[in-house]
Design an enzyme around this catalytic site. Structure first.
Site, PDB file in Angstrom:
ATOM      1  N   PRO A   1      -1.317  -6.325  -3.590  1.00  0.00           N
ATOM      2  CG  PRO A   1       0.427  -4.832  -3.263  1.00  0.00           C
ATOM      3  CD  PRO A   1      -0.358  -5.801  -2.519  1.00  0.00           C
ATOM      4  CD  GLU A   2      -4.676  -9.981  -7.702  1.00  0.00           C
ATOM      5  OE1 GLU A   2      -4.901 -10.328  -8.850  1.00  0.00           O
ATOM      6  OE2 GLU A   2      -5.546 -10.268  -6.838  1.00  0.00           O
TER       7      GLU A   2
ATOM      8  CG  HIS B   1       4.716  -2.630  10.386  1.00  0.00           C
ATOM      9  ND1 HIS B   1       5.479  -3.530  10.930  1.00  0.00           N
ATOM     10  CD2 HIS B   1       3.637  -2.620  10.751  1.00  0.00           C
ATOM     11  CE1 HIS B   1       4.823  -4.280  11.836  1.00  0.00           C
ATOM     12  NE2 HIS B   1       3.616  -3.541  11.699  1.00  0.00           N
TER      13      HIS B   1
ATOM     14  NE  ARG C   1       0.732 -11.555   5.919  1.00  0.00           N
ATOM     15  CZ  ARG C   1      -0.063 -12.254   5.363  1.00  0.00           C
ATOM     16  NH1 ARG C   1      -1.064 -11.633   4.478  1.00  0.00           N
ATOM     17  NH2 ARG C   1       0.152 -13.603   5.122  1.00  0.00           N
TER      18      ARG C   1
END
Length: 273
Positions: free
Chosen positions: A2-3, A92, A110
DNA sequence: AAAGACACCTGGGAGC
DNA sequence: TGCTCCCAGGTGTCTT
């Protein structure tokens, strides 16, 4: 991750679901994200408190409360979704913020993401030294020229430096430099005034368009409703190695800068002008 | 002080 | 099918 466009997409999607809502409970299934979560502190600060509004600074989501801020960073694979209260957690799914009618669930494969309570967000080291917002008037050619003059790093790495301008990551740095017709490896301090101005326009244009399309989903990114962003179809160079340039037909090349893949058109983005 | 390398972590895809 | 290797929207820290 995500930018900026992806984080802004999440903010816009979440805003209506969280503003004015009181946190009923906080469920933490896994505390070792980028920074270890202080479970008792988070529960003490959040439960029974009202989320006044949801803001974004750089790639950070900021849940604003009366007496502090909950900072969330999505890392590379973070997703925040609005779900029904009875939705069973999956792999997750690390954190649930339980509201009255639904829950906000943080999933991060991650675990490069972060969740942090800040008593004083303005002066916190993560936020205090950030560069200007790229879509604000503070990010202009004068600001960028000064910052670029101070370094001979490749322009692409300078654009991704959050102290120079925030929100630009690996995808949009490549895309903006393609639009500005500047080779990603050019030393930052070698850009002419006209080129610096072109970079400013390109960064703003690319990010604005990406926000309009709900961001870019390569594989992991989803909005709060679990749907991908559609800017991927608008990418002109990123992940297009050996495909023809959309402007001139030359094959797009890939090179590594700062251990990150960079894509460019060797014809449109000459190393020397 | 700037720049580069590396670390954190998991999963998917390529290649054998 | 299964193994190994490489790669991925980020960024903090350590070494030169």
């Amino acid at each position: 991750m995500p930018e900026l466009p992806e984080v802004e997409t999440v903010r816009r999607g979440l805003q209506q679901h969280v503003a004015g809502e009181i946190i009923q409970d906080l469920v933490i299934r896994r505390a070792n994200l980028r920074y270890p979560l202080d479970i008792s502190l988070l529960q003490a600060k959040l439960i029974n408190q009202t989320i006044e509004r949801l803001e974004r600074r750089a790639k950070y989501l900021l849940f604003q409360f009366k007496h502090g801020t909950l900072l969330v960073h999505l890392g590379m694979t973070g997703v925040m979704r609005v779900l029904d209260l009875n939705r069973a957690p999956k792999q997750h799914d690390h954190v649930d913020i339980i509201l009255k009618r639904h829950l906000i669930r943080f999933n991060d494969t991650r675990r490069f993401g972060a969740i942090l309570w800040l008593d004083d967000a303005l002066h916190h080291p993560l936020l205090a030294r950030l560069g200007p917002e790229p879509l604000s008037a503070d990010f202009d050619k004068d600001h960028l020229a000064i910052k670029l003059q101070a370094t001979r790093r490749p322009i692409k790495l300078a654009l991704m430096d959050q102290h120079i301008v925030v929100g630009v990551g690996n995808i949009y740095a490549s895309e903006a430099l393609f639009q500005a017709k500047i080779h990603p490896q050019r030393p930052a301090n070698s850009l002419t005034a006209a080129e610096v101005a072109a970079v400013v326009v390109a960064v703003k244009t690319v990010l604005e368009k990406a926000v309009l399309h709900g961001g870019t989903s390569l594989k992991d990114f989803l909005n709060v409703e679990g749907r991908p962003g559609y800017f991927r179809h608008q990418l002109k160079v990123y992940d297009r190695k050996n495909e023809p340039c959309m402007d001139c037909g030359t094959l797009i090349e890939k090179m590594v800068l700062g251990q990150r893949a960079s894509y460019f058109c060797p014809q449109c983005q000459k190393e020397c002008q």
